[in-house]
Motif scaffolding. Structure first.
Motif: not given
Length: 444
Positions: A150-153, A173-176, A179-188
């Protein structure tokens, strides 16, 4: 990942060159197939592969879960190279669903087993020989889901966890790499009506072969998981050798409850061993010995017959008429199918009646011992379900489990103390004796 990028590249390169050298005809045949979405397998002889490069064999034995996908990628690259070499011919098209199936492991206690593996074998590639006693329903399995950060798309893929019954764990966490380190995701995948990545899936239950057990042992069983082109490759009662990786799996964990671990075999290849009903390979030496024997008795064939009967069940003296009957049942006849399609069975049945202690059970045990596919059971306690098929409910689904007559299909079923079977249970085997079929209507 326990292998570094250089090792992965080396293994893929060796396997690619091996496939082009030894399996080019198989790959060409697959490329000519019309269906591009079907799953195709190339069966690789492990002995030949390991002789080509021992280092690949060591990597394979140490990290089978990591090496098998590398083999599949190497097979696809080899298929692409073969396709480019025949690009001037029409009718060839690239197939994406190619699988390398490993067979013919070296015969040693570390790799080939006749008994069910134990916990120390987890993570190793083994071949297990047994009898299929249950085949589950074929299911559709979702094995990948796409998530977007949700943060870095960033869109990334999450695979189903085999060890937790193919459940999906929410990313932590985000595998970007930035270094995004976001913990919010949307399942496509959840937004679409149908899952994007699915495969065929089936579970079978294999049991140790009774003939190879020591005295007093109860045969154990384990589940094997089949995917893609392996689904429906065997049926209940088949003698099979399953090549695969021994793995653990468990149900979701809850507080204050014990975790029940189950050892399963994630199959890579299945070899059905009952293609030859006799189980005996007739080579030239055996054939010559057979011809020499009957040449010796060509003037008196009955003497040759008596010589064979003397060697049949030698622990029982005399009783040549009974031995002749047993020999005729073991040799069998020829099934006839007339123009209308009706079958006339070629197998004869034998009922031994006699006083106690006259060797009836000895004949049964000897016949079951020398027949490659046989089941020996006693009439006391045998039910119609145990002789034909049993309906078993597991995790909300009904499955049919093979009984004695199904397990001895194409072989010999010996029932001792036949008069001890209850009357309504005895009638259940009449169809199997007359028509050589079993009809079942259980659990819907």
């Amino acid at each position: 990942m326990l292998l570094n990028s250089d090792q992965v590249a080396f293994i893929g390169q060796v396997f690619e060159s091996y496939v082009i050298e030894h399996h080019k005809s198989n790959v060409l045949q697959i490329l000519q197939e019309p269906d591009d979405d079907a799953h195709y397998a190339v069966v690789v002889n492990a002995m030949t592969l390991f002789e080509t490069n021992m280092e690949v064999g060591e990597y394979f034995n140490a990290f089978p879960n990591e090496v098998l996908p590398v083999f599949d990628n190497g097979l696809r690259r080899a298929a692409m190279a073969v396709l480019q070499s025949v690009s001037n011919q029409s009718g060839h098209s690239m197939k994406q669903n190619l699988h390398a199936r490993i067979s013919a492991l070296p015969v040693c206690p570390e790799l080939t087993r006749e008994h069910i593996p134990k916990s120390r074998d987890v993570g190793h590639f083994l071949s297990v020989t047994g009898t299929v006693i249950r085949t589950g329903m074929t299911k559709v399995l979702e094995f990948e889901r796409d998530y977007i950060c949700n943060k870095c798309k960033l869109v990334f893929c999450v695979k189903a966890d085999f060890e937790q019954y193919y459940t999906f764990s929410q990313p932590v966490y985000c595998p970007n790499e930035e270094g995004c380190n976001s913990s919010k995701f949307t399942c496509l995948s959840a937004s679409s009506s149908t899952p994007a990545t699915c495969r065929d899936y089936q579970e079978i239950k294999i049991q140790e072969q009774v003939q190879r057990l020591s005295v007093g042992s109860i045969p154990r069983s384990m589940m094997a998981v089949l995917e893609d082109d392996l689904v429906d490759s065997c049926k209940s009662g088949d003698d099979v050798t399953v090549y695969g990786v021994v793995m653990q799996r468990w149900k979701p964990l809850y507080q204050d409850t014990r975790c029940n671990l189950e050892i399963v075999l994630k199959a890579n290849f299945i070899e059905v061993n009952n293609e030859q009903p006799t189980g005996v390979v007739i080579n030239e030496e055996v054939q010559k010995e057979f011809e020499d024997f009957w040449d010796k008795y060509k003037n008196n064939p009955l003497a040759g017959r008596n010589k064979i009967l003397m060697s049949l069940c030698p622990q029982v003296f005399g009783m040549y008429v009974v031995k002749l009957a047993v020999a005729m049942v073991l040799s069998g006849g020829v099934q006839r199918i007339d123009a209308s399609g009706s079958k006339v069975r070629g197998e004869s049945h034998l009922l031994l009646v006699g006083d106690p202690g006259t060797g009836k059970s000895q004949f049964l045990k000897y016949a079951a011992k020398i027949t490659p596919r046989s089941v020996l059971t006693a009439g006391i306690g045998s039910t119609s379900a145990g002789l034909t098929v049993t309906a078993v409910k597991e995790s909300g689904e009904w499955n049919l489990e093979a009984g004695a007559l199904v397990l001895s299909d194409g072989g010999l079923c010996c029932i001792d103390e036949f008069n001890s079977i209850k009357e309504h249970d005895r009638t259940s085997i009449h169809e199997a004796m007359e028509q050589q079929t079993i009809s079942v209507a259980k659990a819907g």
